[in-house]
Design a protein around this motif. Structure first.
Motif, PDB file in Angstrom:
ATOM      1  N   PHE A  10      43.758  46.532  48.279  1.00 26.53           N
ATOM      2  CA  PHE A  10      43.417  45.171  48.695  1.00 26.53           C
ATOM      3  C   PHE A  10      42.889  44.353  47.515  1.00 26.53           C
ATOM      4  N   GLY A  11      41.991  44.954  46.739  1.00 23.98           N
ATOM      5  CA  GLY A  11      41.435  44.265  45.577  1.00 23.98           C
ATOM      6  C   GLY A  11      42.500  43.957  44.544  1.00 23.98           C
ATOM      7  N   LEU A  12      43.376  44.921  44.278  1.00 24.47           N
ATOM      8  CA  LEU A  12      44.441  44.703  43.304  1.00 24.47           C
ATOM      9  C   LEU A  12      45.445  43.666  43.793  1.00 24.47           C
ATOM     10  N   SER A  13      45.690  43.634  45.100  1.00 24.99           N
ATOM     11  CA  SER A  13      46.601  42.632  45.666  1.00 24.99           C
ATOM     12  C   SER A  13      46.033  41.227  45.484  1.00 24.99           C
ATOM     13  N   LEU A  14      44.728  41.075  45.747  1.00 27.89           N
ATOM     14  CA  LEU A  14      44.072  39.782  45.521  1.00 27.89           C
ATOM     15  C   LEU A  14      44.141  39.390  44.046  1.00 27.89           C
ATOM     16  N   PHE A  15      43.908  40.357  43.196  1.00 27.79           N
ATOM     17  CA  PHE A  15      43.944  40.135  41.750  1.00 27.79           C
ATOM     18  C   PHE A  15      45.329  39.641  41.333  1.00 27.79           C
ATOM     19  N   GLY A  16      46.358  40.356  41.773  1.00 28.37           N
ATOM     20  CA  GLY A  16      47.731  39.989  41.414  1.00 28.37           C
ATOM     21  C   GLY A  16      48.139  38.651  41.994  1.00 28.37           C
ATOM     22  N   LEU A  17      47.712  38.384  43.234  1.00 30.21           N
ATOM     23  CA  LEU A  17      48.017  37.105  43.875  1.00 30.21           C
ATOM     24  C   LEU A  17      47.371  35.961  43.095  1.00 30.21           C
ATOM     25  N   GLY A  18      46.129  36.171  42.658  1.00 33.31           N
ATOM     26  CA  GLY A  18      45.447  35.150  41.876  1.00 33.31           C
ATOM     27  C   GLY A  18      46.147  34.880  40.557  1.00 33.31           C
ATOM     28  N   GLN A  43      47.392  21.039  41.960  1.00 35.08           N
ATOM     29  CA  GLN A  43      47.661  22.084  40.966  1.00 35.08           C
ATOM     30  C   GLN A  43      46.345  22.604  40.384  1.00 35.08           C
ATOM     31  N   LEU A  44      45.446  21.681  40.086  1.00 32.23           N
ATOM     32  CA  LEU A  44      44.153  22.056  39.530  1.00 32.23           C
ATOM     33  C   LEU A  44      43.332  22.845  40.541  1.00 32.23           C
ATOM     34  N   LEU A  45      43.388  22.423  41.792  1.00 31.68           N
ATOM     35  CA  LEU A  45      42.672  23.130  42.862  1.00 31.68           C
ATOM     36  C   LEU A  45      43.221  24.540  43.023  1.00 31.68           C
ATOM     37  N   LEU A  46      44.542  24.671  42.937  1.00 30.94           N
ATOM     38  CA  LEU A  46      45.176  25.988  43.042  1.00 30.94           C
ATOM     39  C   LEU A  46      44.738  26.885  41.887  1.00 30.94           C
ATOM     40  N   ALA A  47      44.596  26.296  40.707  1.00 31.03           N
ATOM     41  CA  ALA A  47      44.146  27.062  39.542  1.00 31.03           C
ATOM     42  C   ALA A  47      42.723  27.586  39.749  1.00 31.03           C
ATOM     43  N   VAL A  48      41.856  26.751  40.279  1.00 30.92           N
ATOM     44  CA  VAL A  48      40.466  27.158  40.548  1.00 30.92           C
ATOM     45  C   VAL A  48      40.433  28.292  41.561  1.00 30.92           C
ATOM     46  N   ILE A  49      41.210  28.135  42.638  1.00 33.49           N
ATOM     47  CA  ILE A  49      41.285  29.167  43.682  1.00 33.49           C
ATOM     48  C   ILE A  49      41.803  30.478  43.094  1.00 33.49           C
ATOM     49  N   SER A  50      42.798  30.377  42.220  1.00 31.19           N
ATOM     50  CA  SER A  50      43.400  31.581  41.640  1.00 31.19           C
ATOM     51  C   SER A  50      42.399  32.368  40.810  1.00 31.19           C
ATOM     52  N   VAL A  51      41.578  31.671  40.029  1.00 32.50           N
ATOM     53  CA  VAL A  51      40.571  32.348  39.200  1.00 32.50           C
ATOM     54  C   VAL A  51      39.538  33.052  40.073  1.00 32.50           C
ATOM     55  N   ILE A  52      39.117  32.390  41.142  1.00 28.69           N
ATOM     56  CA  ILE A  52      38.152  32.996  42.069  1.00 28.69           C
ATOM     57  C   ILE A  52      38.756  34.244  42.714  1.00 28.69           C
ATOM     58  N   MET A  53      40.033  34.157  43.099  1.00 27.56           N
ATOM     59  CA  MET A  53      40.703  35.298  43.727  1.00 27.56           C
ATOM     60  C   MET A  53      40.812  36.475  42.772  1.00 27.56           C
ATOM     61  N   VAL A  54      41.161  36.189  41.523  1.00 28.07           N
ATOM     62  CA  VAL A  54      41.258  37.262  40.522  1.00 28.07           C
ATOM     63  C   VAL A  54      39.900  37.941  40.338  1.00 28.07           C
ATOM     64  N   GLY A  55      38.840  37.140  40.252  1.00 30.07           N
ATOM     65  CA  GLY A  55      37.506  37.695  40.053  1.00 30.07           C
ATOM     66  C   GLY A  55      37.038  38.543  41.219  1.00 30.07           C
ATOM     67  N   ILE A  56      37.181  38.024  42.436  1.00 24.10           N
ATOM     68  CA  ILE A  56      36.751  38.763  43.619  1.00 24.10           C
ATOM     69  C   ILE A  56      37.610  40.019  43.814  1.00 24.10           C
ATOM     70  N   GLY A  57      38.923  39.881  43.608  1.00 24.85           N
ATOM     71  CA  GLY A  57      39.809  41.036  43.705  1.00 24.85           C
ATOM     72  C   GLY A  57      39.450  42.101  42.689  1.00 24.85           C
TER      73      GLY A  57
END
Length: 215
Positions: free
Chosen positions: A33-41, A123-137
């Motif tokens: 689950f964590g790696l999936s979030l990381f990869g998705l981010g 696009q910028l909002l998606l970038a912010v979300i992606s970084v948070i997802m990578v970190g939490i994942g």
């Protein structure tokens, strides 16, 4: 607060040993689950079209100076990072293997099925979300304690060596890597800078949230 975290917390589903190749189901589930979030981010950051992660910038910069593809350079960087594990006394585990597989699959799926927002603010909002997802994942899969991925293992080893907070170590790594990549000709965008400066605190936040949720 989470920015002062120096150790990977252990919860009830953490593996007792990082070199456990027959973990209980809950441990394996949270690893994936964590790696999936990381990869998705990671994939969402690419899709946002605001810039790639620092390690991808490094791979791009090196590929512009040698006759090898970005994919090949990325693989060689992973091998080089694993070699750096040796003096830091880090050892690979199941998480190290699944890190490469799951993240690669999630990035490909994301690029294939998620469209790039037409609006720059989105696009910028998606970038912010992606970084948070990578970190939490990243925080989730590190807590599973089944072995870190190449870059996270380097982060953990350097943290133990320096005793600096995880957020500081990770941010220093990412900023150093993106600086070298940019110097070599890699493309840097606002998303890259968000990742470089935000991934350290976000990983620490992921560790904090897991620790508090499953404490």
């Amino acid at each position: 607060m989470f920015l002062k975290i120096k150790k990977i917390p252990k919860v009830k589903w953490s593996s007792e040993k990082p070199f456990n190749f027959k973990p209980k189901f809950s441990t394996f589930f949270f690893l994936c689950f964590g790696l999936s979030l990381f990869g998705l981010g990671e994939g969402l950051l690419i899709v946002s079209f605001t810039g790639a992660s620092p390690w991808s910038v490094l791979a791009q910069g090196i590929s512009l100076n040698v006759n090898l593809s970005i994919g090949t350079i990325t693989l060689l960087i992973s091998v080089a990072v694993l070699i750096l594990w040796i003096p830091l006394r880090q050892k690979p585990g199941m998480g190290t293997i699944f890190n490469a597989l799951i993240i690669a699959i999630m990035i490909d799926l994301c690029i294939k099925y998620v469209p790039t927002p037409s609006n720059y603010i989105h696009q910028l909002l998606l970038a912010v979300i992606s970084v948070i997802m990578v970190g939490i994942g990243g925080g989730i899969y590190l807590v599973s304690n089944l072995g870190a991925g190449p870059r996270d293992g380097l982060m953990i080893g350097l943290q133990k060596l320096t005793n600096f907070p995880i957020a500081v170590v990770r941010a220093t790594l990412e900023i150093s890597v993106v600086s070298i990549g940019w110097y070599l000709g890699g493309t840097v965008g606002i998303g890259t800078l968000l990742f470089a400066f935000g991934i350290g605190p976000c990983v620490a936040l992921g560790l904090y949230l897991v620790d508090k949720t499953f404490d």
